[in-house]
Design a protein around this motif. Structure first.
Motif: not given
Length: 532
Positions: A232-254
């Motif tokens: 996120r910091q490397a991309l220059g974003d102050e805050k993260l926008s994320f879209a995750g599917s299946s296990y990606g929902t665990r990654l996003g929640a964590v």
């Protein structure tokens, strides 16, 4: 390594990851170490212990500016126009407690926003765990080619540590071993069960082929969430926008649990239930698989030539009678490989991920009645990502290794109980053989699990999130989506349908809702529904 999507229909959904994962839960509480309050080597061995002790020296990672250079991106179809993409690498510490030590290197792919003044980057994850996100980003951008989302966001995918083109990469078996059905899970127990020597050797081989025991100790979701904050910091974003599917929902929640104030927007599609331990979630999934099998059988029963018969209530028994003989004598196939019992069941399970695949499974079952296994073997091969020349991606091997850190560890007694519960909940996949001793493939893993259950609870300062949950999802049943939305205090979009996830389904209602949320942070109304 290429991105292995599920069979044919739902692009980017992490089909099969839960089922194939090597580790399941014990039926009674947590591991002994967790029950006693022990911490894991990463410092996160139990629910509520949410931050890894961090050593000094992270500034050099946080200050990275990836140089995206033009690269070839995959096409969703051969005749689709090329996707303009850039590739880069991102360095992260292998062990966040020792940032000056060994490093991992993540593969990145970015598809630039079509608009002139983008909001920022949308990081995407296809699930698994173990599926690479680089090629998925290109596929996502192609699927949303005319969506306002790609006008307002750069689409960015990364191969998580240990996965895909990232280095080091997880690898446990040769292609020849995979072709001989190298075991990736204890399911189905009662057929070719792991021995103690085999599980010990599994950990040794995974370490040898993946870069050592230290790599196996640092591929869990909490380390990946920290990587995502470096990204996120490397991309220059102050805050993260994320879209995750299946296990990606665990990654996003964590990520939300560990960095709540760094979240801008989270879209979580096909949710892992954060409140249920692995045993509970696996049994819930088995129930969902059986439910989908029975719905497929009921649909088939309207035809007089249905290979499962015209009485849906007997379909499970009919299927058992067809596939159980394969344990001793595989069905013949045109290529000479043969179709084993496990492969036949995997082929049918692959079809449980989307109603659009039911006809293929029915055709395969009909073919099996005639003594041939080609169609079910093709479904199984798609399930594993096997190419025509017999090559296999390492995605499911990465699934196994990552789950060894994310899922509950348990004894043979507990693993046996889990498998018996699975067979009871999903009798269509029950081989009908007594389960003497089932073993956890992770029992000799060099470190304890590092995720902890429940997770993502009691988060303060988190903005609204959007969970998408399909009512007939066999892999991640609808109840889990409801639980995740409630746990995060976020919005829920219920989608009526029969498939795993809806983010990439091309549904206008889902697309409008997701675009409004990501772009304008406009949440759907309570009780919002779409229909596939």
């Amino acid at each position: 390594m290429s991105y292995r999507k599920p069979p044919a229909v739902v692009v980017g959904v992490a089909a099969l990851a839960l089922l194939i994962g090597a580790c399941a839960s014990q039926p009674e509480g947590r591991t002994a170490g967790q029950a006693a309050g022990q911490s894991s080597p990463s410092g996160i061995g139990q629910a509520g212990q949410r931050s890894t002790p961090i050593g000094p020296g992270l500034d050099r990672f946080h200050g990275q500016k990836p140089a995206f250079k033009p690269c070839d991106a995959p096409k969703p179809t051969p005749d689709a126009p090329p996707v303009k993409a850039g590739c880069a690498r991102l360095k992260v510490p292998l062990d966040y407690r020792n940032p000056k030590g060994r490093q991992a290197e993540l593969a990145l792919l970015r598809v630039p926003a079509r608009g002139k003044d983008p909001i920022g980057s949308l990081v995407v994850n296809p699930g698994g765990p173990g599926f690479p996100g680089t090629e998925y980003a290109a596929l996502t951008a192609a699927a949303w080619a005319n969506s306002p989302i790609t006008e307002h966001f750069h689409i960015v995918g990364f191969d998580p540590r240990g996965v895909g083109a990232s280095k080091p990469a997880l690898d446990c078996f040769t292609d020849a071993e995979r072709e001989r059905d190298a075991k990736l899970s204890s399911v189905p127990a009662g057929v070719d069960d792991w021995t103690r020597q085999e599980t010990r050797r599994l950990a040794e081989r995974c370490a040898e082929r993946s870069g050592g025991r230290q790599v196996l100790a640092h591929v869990g979701t909490r380390d990946v969430a920290r990587d995502m904050d470096v990204l996120r910091q490397a991309l220059g974003d102050e805050k993260l926008s994320f879209a995750g599917s299946s296990y990606g929902t665990r990654l996003g929640a964590v990520y939300a649990e560990m960095f709540p104030k760094k979240v801008r927007a989270l879209v979580l599609d096909g949710a892992f239930d954060p409140l249920k331990d692995t045993y509970e979630r696996r049994v819930e999934q088995a129930t969902g698989m059986q439910r989908s099998f029975e719905r497929m059988a009921a649909s088939c029963a309207t035809s007089q030539d249905c290979p499962l018969g015209t009485e849906p209530g007997r379909a499970t028994k009919v299927f058992q009678d067809l596939v159980r003989p394969l344990i001793d004598k595989p069905a013949r196939t045109s290529g000479g490989r043969g179709l084993t019992y496990g492969q036949a069941v995997e082929g049918v399970i692959a079809a449980m991920y989307s109603k659009a695949l039911w006809p293929a499974a029915i055709a395969g079952i009909a073919e099996l009645k005639a003594g041939k296994g080609d169609t079910l073997l093709k479904l199984r091969d798609s399930y594993h990502g096997r190419s025509a020349d017999g090559a296999y991606p390492d995605s499911l091997e990465a699934t196994l290794a990552i789950n060894c850190l994310d899922e509950d560890r348990h004894t043979p007694k507990e693993e046996t109980a889990l498998n018996r519960a699975w067979n009871k909940a999903a009798p269509f996949s029950d081989p009908g053989r007594p389960i003497k001793v089932a073993r956890d493939g992770c029992e000799y893993w060099p470190v304890k699990p590092t995720l902890g259950y429940p997770y993502a609870t009691g988060i303060k300062g988190l903005p609204d999130t959007l969970t998408i949950s399909v009512t007939g999802d066999a892999a991640t049943p609808h109840e889990g989506g409801i639980a995740l939305a409630r746990t995060l205090g976020g919005s829920l979009l219920t989608v009526e349908g029969e498939q795993h996830g809806a983010l990439m389904a091309g549904n206008a209602c889902v697309n409008r809702t997701v675009a409004a949320y990501l772009i304008a942070l406009k949440s759907p109304s309570e009780g919002a529904r779409c229909k596939l």
